[in-house]
Design a protein around this motif. Sequence first.
Motif, PDB file in Angstrom:
ATOM      1  N   ILE A 184      11.855  12.602   7.359  1.00  0.00           N
ATOM      2  CA  ILE A 184      11.918  11.301   6.706  1.00  0.00           C
ATOM      3  C   ILE A 184      13.353  10.821   6.601  1.00  0.00           C
ATOM      4  CG2 ILE A 184      12.122  12.103   4.317  1.00  0.00           C
ATOM      5  CD1 ILE A 184       9.873   9.922   3.717  1.00  0.00           C
ATOM      6  N   ASP A 185      13.553   9.519   6.721  1.00  0.00           N
ATOM      7  CA  ASP A 185      14.881   8.932   6.619  1.00  0.00           C
ATOM      8  C   ASP A 185      15.347   8.974   5.157  1.00  0.00           C
ATOM      9  OD1 ASP A 185      17.111   7.217   7.763  1.00  0.00           O
ATOM     10  OD2 ASP A 185      16.335   5.884   6.200  1.00  0.00           O
ATOM     11  N   ALA A 186      16.418   9.699   4.897  1.00  0.00           N
ATOM     12  CA  ALA A 186      16.861   9.943   3.525  1.00  0.00           C
ATOM     13  C   ALA A 186      17.284   8.655   2.828  1.00  0.00           C
ATOM     14  CB  ALA A 186      18.016  10.946   3.522  1.00  0.00           C
ATOM     15  N   GLU A 187      17.964   7.779   3.536  1.00  0.00           N
ATOM     16  CA  GLU A 187      18.429   6.537   2.922  1.00  0.00           C
ATOM     17  C   GLU A 187      17.248   5.648   2.538  1.00  0.00           C
ATOM     18  OE1 GLU A 187      21.626   2.912   3.852  1.00  0.00           O
ATOM     19  OE2 GLU A 187      21.067   4.344   5.423  1.00  0.00           O
ATOM     20  N   GLY A 188      16.279   5.564   3.417  1.00  0.00           N
ATOM     21  CA  GLY A 188      15.095   4.773   3.115  1.00  0.00           C
ATOM     22  C   GLY A 188      14.307   5.359   1.953  1.00  0.00           C
ATOM     23  N   LEU A 189      14.157   6.675   1.932  1.00  0.00           N
ATOM     24  CA  LEU A 189      13.440   7.330   0.847  1.00  0.00           C
ATOM     25  C   LEU A 189      14.121   7.070  -0.484  1.00  0.00           C
ATOM     26  CD1 LEU A 189      11.291   9.259  -0.267  1.00  0.00           C
ATOM     27  CD2 LEU A 189      12.801  11.164   0.373  1.00  0.00           C
ATOM     28  N   ALA A 190      15.429   7.204  -0.526  1.00  0.00           N
ATOM     29  CA  ALA A 190      16.162   6.993  -1.774  1.00  0.00           C
ATOM     30  C   ALA A 190      15.961   5.572  -2.297  1.00  0.00           C
ATOM     31  CB  ALA A 190      17.649   7.271  -1.559  1.00  0.00           C
ATOM     32  N   ALA A 191      15.970   4.596  -1.403  1.00  0.00           N
ATOM     33  CA  ALA A 191      15.784   3.203  -1.822  1.00  0.00           C
ATOM     34  C   ALA A 191      14.371   2.984  -2.357  1.00  0.00           C
ATOM     35  CB  ALA A 191      16.059   2.263  -0.651  1.00  0.00           C
ATOM     36  N   CYS A 192      13.378   3.570  -1.720  1.00  0.00           N
ATOM     37  CA  CYS A 192      11.990   3.414  -2.172  1.00  0.00           C
ATOM     38  C   CYS A 192      11.789   4.042  -3.545  1.00  0.00           C
ATOM     39  CB  CYS A 192      11.033   4.034  -1.157  1.00  0.00           C
ATOM     40  SG  CYS A 192      10.898   3.116   0.397  1.00  0.00           S
ATOM     41  N   VAL A 193      12.382   5.203  -3.760  1.00  0.00           N
ATOM     42  CA  VAL A 193      12.271   5.868  -5.060  1.00  0.00           C
ATOM     43  C   VAL A 193      12.950   5.024  -6.144  1.00  0.00           C
ATOM     44  CG1 VAL A 193      12.977   7.889  -6.390  1.00  0.00           C
ATOM     45  CG2 VAL A 193      12.059   8.168  -4.071  1.00  0.00           C
ATOM     46  N   ALA A 194      14.118   4.511  -5.823  1.00  0.00           N
ATOM     47  CA  ALA A 194      14.876   3.739  -6.809  1.00  0.00           C
ATOM     48  C   ALA A 194      14.178   2.435  -7.172  1.00  0.00           C
ATOM     49  CB  ALA A 194      16.277   3.456  -6.281  1.00  0.00           C
ATOM     50  N   ARG A 195      13.465   1.848  -6.226  1.00  0.00           N
ATOM     51  CA  ARG A 195      12.854   0.540  -6.432  1.00  0.00           C
ATOM     52  C   ARG A 195      11.339   0.600  -6.596  1.00  0.00           C
ATOM     53  NH1 ARG A 195      16.367  -2.133  -8.609  1.00  0.00           N
ATOM     54  NH2 ARG A 195      14.779  -3.787  -8.494  1.00  0.00           N
ATOM     55  N   ALA A 196      10.783   1.770  -6.889  1.00  0.00           N
ATOM     56  CA  ALA A 196       9.326   1.916  -6.978  1.00  0.00           C
ATOM     57  C   ALA A 196       8.702   0.961  -7.990  1.00  0.00           C
ATOM     58  CB  ALA A 196       8.969   3.360  -7.319  1.00  0.00           C
ATOM     59  N   ASN A 197       9.396   0.676  -9.085  1.00  0.00           N
ATOM     60  CA  ASN A 197       8.831  -0.235 -10.094  1.00  0.00           C
ATOM     61  C   ASN A 197       8.622  -1.644  -9.558  1.00  0.00           C
ATOM     62  OD1 ASN A 197       8.614   1.694 -12.078  1.00  0.00           O
ATOM     63  ND2 ASN A 197      10.569   1.197 -13.056  1.00  0.00           N
ATOM     64  N   ASP A 198       9.292  -1.988  -8.459  1.00  0.00           N
ATOM     65  CA  ASP A 198       9.089  -3.311  -7.859  1.00  0.00           C
ATOM     66  C   ASP A 198       7.652  -3.514  -7.411  1.00  0.00           C
ATOM     67  OD1 ASP A 198      11.779  -3.721  -8.254  1.00  0.00           O
ATOM     68  OD2 ASP A 198      12.343  -3.548  -6.148  1.00  0.00           O
ATOM     69  N   LEU A 199       6.933  -2.432  -7.166  1.00  0.00           N
ATOM     70  CA  LEU A 199       5.542  -2.547  -6.721  1.00  0.00           C
ATOM     71  C   LEU A 199       4.678  -3.251  -7.759  1.00  0.00           C
ATOM     72  CD1 LEU A 199       5.034   1.009  -5.179  1.00  0.00           C
ATOM     73  CD2 LEU A 199       5.165  -1.156  -3.934  1.00  0.00           C
ATOM     74  N   MET A 200       5.086  -3.226  -9.019  1.00  0.00           N
ATOM     75  CA  MET A 200       4.298  -3.844 -10.081  1.00  0.00           C
ATOM     76  C   MET A 200       4.190  -5.355  -9.907  1.00  0.00           C
ATOM     77  SD  MET A 200       5.808  -1.646 -13.318  1.00  0.00           S
ATOM     78  CE  MET A 200       4.709  -2.389 -14.524  1.00  0.00           C
ATOM     79  N   ALA A 201       5.089  -5.945  -9.131  1.00  0.00           N
ATOM     80  CA  ALA A 201       5.067  -7.392  -8.928  1.00  0.00           C
ATOM     81  C   ALA A 201       4.069  -7.829  -7.870  1.00  0.00           C
ATOM     82  CB  ALA A 201       6.466  -7.884  -8.543  1.00  0.00           C
ATOM     83  N   LEU A 202       3.526  -6.879  -7.117  1.00  0.00           N
ATOM     84  CA  LEU A 202       2.633  -7.212  -6.008  1.00  0.00           C
ATOM     85  C   LEU A 202       1.195  -7.385  -6.478  1.00  0.00           C
ATOM     86  CD1 LEU A 202       3.919  -4.674  -3.340  1.00  0.00           C
ATOM     87  CD2 LEU A 202       4.419  -7.119  -3.445  1.00  0.00           C
ATOM     88  N   SER A 203       0.433  -8.151  -5.710  1.00  0.00           N
ATOM     89  CA  SER A 203      -0.994  -8.274  -5.984  1.00  0.00           C
ATOM     90  C   SER A 203      -1.666  -6.939  -5.706  1.00  0.00           C
ATOM     91  CB  SER A 203      -1.623  -9.359  -5.114  1.00  0.00           C
ATOM     92  OG  SER A 203      -1.748  -8.914  -3.775  1.00  0.00           O
TER      93      SER A 203
END
Length: 398
Positions: A184-203
């Motif tokens: 897995i791409d480490a930079e991408g994984l780190a960003a997804c973990v850091a921004r996981a709460n953004d998913l709450m804005a989606l339908s």
Amino acid sequence: MAGVTLPAADWRARPGLDRMIDALDGTSGMARWVGGAVRDTLLGLPVADIDLATRFAPDAVVQRLEAAGIKAVPTGIAHGTVTAISEGTVVEVTTLRRDVATDGRHAVVAFSDDWREDAARRDFTMNALYADPLTGEIFDWFGGREDLAARRVRFIGDPYRRIAEDHLRILRFFRFHARFGDAIDAEGLAACVARANDLMALSRERIAAELLKLLVAPGAVPVVTLMEARGIFRPVLPEIETDGVTRLTELAAREAAAGVAPDAIRRLAALVAPSAAEAVGARLKLSNNDRKRLIQATAGPGDEGAHALGYRAGIEGAIDRLLLCGADPTALIGWERPALPIGGGALVARGLAKGPDVARTLRVVEDRWIAEGFPAAERVAAIADEAVDQALRSRRNA
């Protein structure tokens, strides 16, 4: 990029494609294959959906297609997408674009004639590959071919910016990794973990669509395990916990052993506690049928045998229940659910009065028919005779 071309593939010979390319002046560089068709062809995978990018504005696309006798459906014309249908072949044609404004859920776009600008707004490098429809020449500005070779899902540019543009890319990152990825791409994984709460804005519909695709991807089990451990699900599906991941792991092994194809609803049922199934189905706005499956999937195998369970719960539901409780579902593979070869009218003809006694007696006949292994009509007639006689005696003695 010189000399790198798209390999031959069956999809490139589908009827009607040449007419589309001619209509959109693809031979002069005004249209190119893009996205999944290019990616999957380079990987040697079958291609399902075909996408074509073009420099022509959406209105011009419609005019050119219709002038060539090709059906043009403005499925997403405000965002530049027209569905072209030629000789039964369906292609999504999209005008080159750049983002003007994004809020993580929606984008305001402007149309462009710059291929690189269009590629730069896409999510992952492996999805930003274009190919000339005439020569097959590959156009790759962000290292997509190298990432494909390394089986690496990598955001284009800054992962945080890509996620800010569209929060769904968090789930897409994991889904694409489950389908195509290796390390897995480490930079991408780190960003997804850091921004996981953004998913709450989606339908919830968008979340459900991505999650269900992820759950049947080849690498679903290790990827879901990683997502649960890193807290990706917590903002939107807190019901998914370590126990659920363990159940998913066991289920996937049973599916493989039984030769049963992975199923997203069955796997979701493994992930969430039975007590949470109804709430999860409602929150994800699943169809009524999928909600029912989700709720009933952990009801156990019953005590009548696999075929009886398949008859009562339906073959799909029975396979769910057997696999999730660790029982063998192979007796149901290829089995066709039979129909009870008698109805209420036949009971009335035997002397039973119309009314609730008919339905009650028919259930008795059906239960005996199931218990005896679904015998043929001759035996069912004898069962019916006995059941009606018993019902009439009970009526007389009442």
